[in-house]
Scaffold this active site. Structure first.
Site, mmCIF file in Angstrom:
data_model
loop_
_atom_site.group_PDB
_atom_site.id
_atom_site.type_symbol
_atom_site.label_atom_id
_atom_site.label_comp_id
_atom_site.label_asym_id
_atom_site.label_seq_id
_atom_site.Cartn_x
_atom_site.Cartn_y
_atom_site.Cartn_z
ATOM 1 N N HIS A 15 0.836 -1.202 0.000
ATOM 2 C CA HIS A 15 0.000 0.000 0.000
ATOM 3 C C HIS A 15 0.872 1.255 0.000
ATOM 4 O O HIS A 15 1.487 1.590 1.014
ATOM 5 C CB HIS A 15 -0.896 -0.039 1.243
ATOM 6 C CG HIS A 15 -1.869 1.076 1.336
ATOM 7 N ND1 HIS A 15 -1.855 1.978 2.377
ATOM 8 C CD2 HIS A 15 -2.892 1.437 0.529
ATOM 9 C CE1 HIS A 15 -2.836 2.845 2.218
ATOM 10 N NE2 HIS A 15 -3.477 2.545 1.111
ATOM 11 N N GLU A 42 1.650 -0.377 -5.099
ATOM 12 C CA GLU A 42 0.487 0.448 -5.416
ATOM 13 C C GLU A 42 0.848 1.931 -5.492
ATOM 14 O O GLU A 42 1.108 2.556 -4.472
ATOM 15 C CB GLU A 42 -0.593 0.263 -4.344
ATOM 16 C CG GLU A 42 -1.874 1.010 -4.680
ATOM 17 C CD GLU A 42 -2.538 1.655 -3.472
ATOM 18 O OE1 GLU A 42 -3.731 1.968 -3.583
ATOM 19 O OE2 GLU A 42 -1.860 1.878 -2.446
ATOM 20 N N ASP A 44 -0.676 5.606 -6.178
ATOM 21 C CA ASP A 44 -1.816 6.480 -6.436
ATOM 22 C C ASP A 44 -1.354 7.513 -7.459
ATOM 23 O O ASP A 44 -0.331 8.174 -7.261
ATOM 24 C CB ASP A 44 -2.258 7.205 -5.168
ATOM 25 C CG ASP A 44 -2.782 6.264 -4.094
ATOM 26 O OD1 ASP A 44 -3.259 5.170 -4.453
ATOM 27 O OD2 ASP A 44 -2.718 6.637 -2.910
ATOM 28 N N HIS A 57 -0.419 10.464 -2.785
ATOM 29 C CA HIS A 57 -1.683 10.055 -2.185
ATOM 30 C C HIS A 57 -2.815 10.987 -2.593
ATOM 31 O O HIS A 57 -3.952 10.555 -2.817
ATOM 32 C CB HIS A 57 -1.545 10.021 -0.668
ATOM 33 C CG HIS A 57 -2.824 9.757 0.059
ATOM 34 N ND1 HIS A 57 -3.664 8.713 -0.264
ATOM 35 C CD2 HIS A 57 -3.412 10.405 1.094
ATOM 36 C CE1 HIS A 57 -4.707 8.734 0.542
ATOM 37 N NE2 HIS A 57 -4.584 9.745 1.364
ATOM 38 N N GLU A 141 16.020 -9.016 -10.972
ATOM 39 C CA GLU A 141 17.013 -9.333 -9.947
ATOM 40 C C GLU A 141 16.568 -10.487 -9.051
ATOM 41 O O GLU A 141 17.384 -11.337 -8.664
ATOM 42 C CB GLU A 141 17.290 -8.094 -9.089
ATOM 43 C CG GLU A 141 18.106 -7.022 -9.799
ATOM 44 C CD GLU A 141 18.344 -5.816 -8.907
ATOM 45 O OE1 GLU A 141 17.824 -5.796 -7.766
ATOM 46 O OE2 GLU A 141 19.045 -4.886 -9.339
#
Length: 345
Positions: A15, A42, A44, A57, A141
């Site tokens: 997140h 993730e 935004d 965010h 990697e």
């Protein structure tokens, strides 16, 4: 124990990166998340003045950057209405990418995560392309594919100012080889209309985000103009809420344009007024019946975010939710999520 929709291990979605350990939406947070076992990272996404997608965010950046200390940008402080709320600060759409690159990130909740504050002022705001470049390098990697899970933030707002997010997002993903229903990508939104439109333009998996209160902002504005049958239909739609979308019929509608739902954890396991957990709802069962994956947000280690039942024991919260058959978790601490014995990669 209920199984996942595809009978595979739930995915770990970092997140905003490993945001429990580094300031969110920075390359350092994403890189650490991958090292700690995340399957997806993730970002935004918001837009710059020159139409470049970056990871923040919110488009208002005073809480996540040092912009307030840059005297050369003092004149850009302003007040705007974003999704019906008045916000004062500095907004990404008023800066070019070159200008934003002179800023540095800072911890958004320093009172909770003081361990992240030593990184304040050190890390740049990354572009979507830079995030993809990092994912490609790290996947090679560690010989393990890492996916990206971008969210279109405030899509109605950005469309209204001529900086729609969807076209540059698809262009960037296509240019980097992300194509087809099995690509390691999920595109998410709290709004409905932009996902429905995206479903006609891409085969990439789409995720309808569902909050435990309120309604999609495009529902708020959709019935404001026009007359006749069409506008009456839109007016009815405007009155629908997220609660309507988690019904069996609402989930069936979502399944027409999306492949997954991303839900507030309280929609699956509600809390009472004291923060104690109540009995689970049937949301996972209903969503799976509609053919939808269920990804749950947001898992955090700090007691101020944990239910009363699991103070000091964030692992137990994962155990409960995994037992309900969810298909993935959004976590600020991907290493805690990865410690669960049902997860293998």
């Amino acid at each position: 124990m209920t199984t996942t929709l595809q009978d595979t291990s739930p995915i770990i979605i970092a997140h905003r990166g490993a945001s429990g350990y580094r300031p969110e939406h920075t390359l350092a947070a994403y890189e650490l998340a991958i090292a700690l076992g995340a399957d997806y990272i993730e970002p935004d996404l918001v837009s710059t003045k020159d139409g470049i997608l970056i990871a923040r965010h919110e488009n208002e950046i005073s809480e996540t950057t040092n912009v307030a200390s840059h005297a050369e940008f003092a004149h850009l402080q302003t007040t705007k209405i974003i999704d019906g709320e008045s916000k004062t600060g500095w907004f990404t759409e008023d800066f070019t990418l070159t200008e934003l690159k002179t800023l540095r990130a800072k911890e958004r909740i320093p009172q909770v995560r003081s361990q992240n504050t030593p990184y304040d002022g050190l890390l740049e705001i990354p572009t979507l392309q830079e995030i993809i470049d990092l994912v490609k390098v790290k996947s090679g990697e560690i010989n393990r594919p890492i996916g990206i899970y971008p969210e279109t933030k405030h899509p109605t707002y950005f469309q209204s100012i001529g900086l729609a997010l969807e076209a540059p997002l698809l262009t960037t993903l296509t240019a980097n080889g992300y194509q087809g229903a099995n690509a390691p990508v999920f595109i998410q939104s709290f709004e409905v209309g932009n996902l429905q439109d995206l479903s006609t333009k891409t085969d990439l998996p789409l995720v309808q985000l569902l909050n435990n209160s309120g309604k999609p902002y495009d529902f708020v504005v959709s019935g404001c103009v026009g007359v006749g049958v069409a506008s009456r239909r839109e007016a009815r739609r405007r009155h629908r809420t997220y609660a309507d979308l988690v019904t069996a019929s609402g989930l069936e509608e979502i399944a027409k344009y999306a492949q997954a739902i991303g839900i507030h954890k309280n929609l699956l396991v509600p809390r009472d007024n004291n923060g104690k957990l109540q009995s689970p709802t049937s949301l996972v069962i209903d969503a799976h019946a509609a053919g939808l994956l269920v990804h749950v947000w947001t898992f955090r280690n700090e007691d101020c975010f944990l239910p009363l039942d699991f103070q000091g024991n964030p692992q137990a919260e994962y155990e409960l939710f995994f037992s309900l058959g969810i298909d993935g978790v959004f976590s600020d601490y991907p290493d805690t999520a990865a410690c669960h014995p049902t997860l293998q990669w």
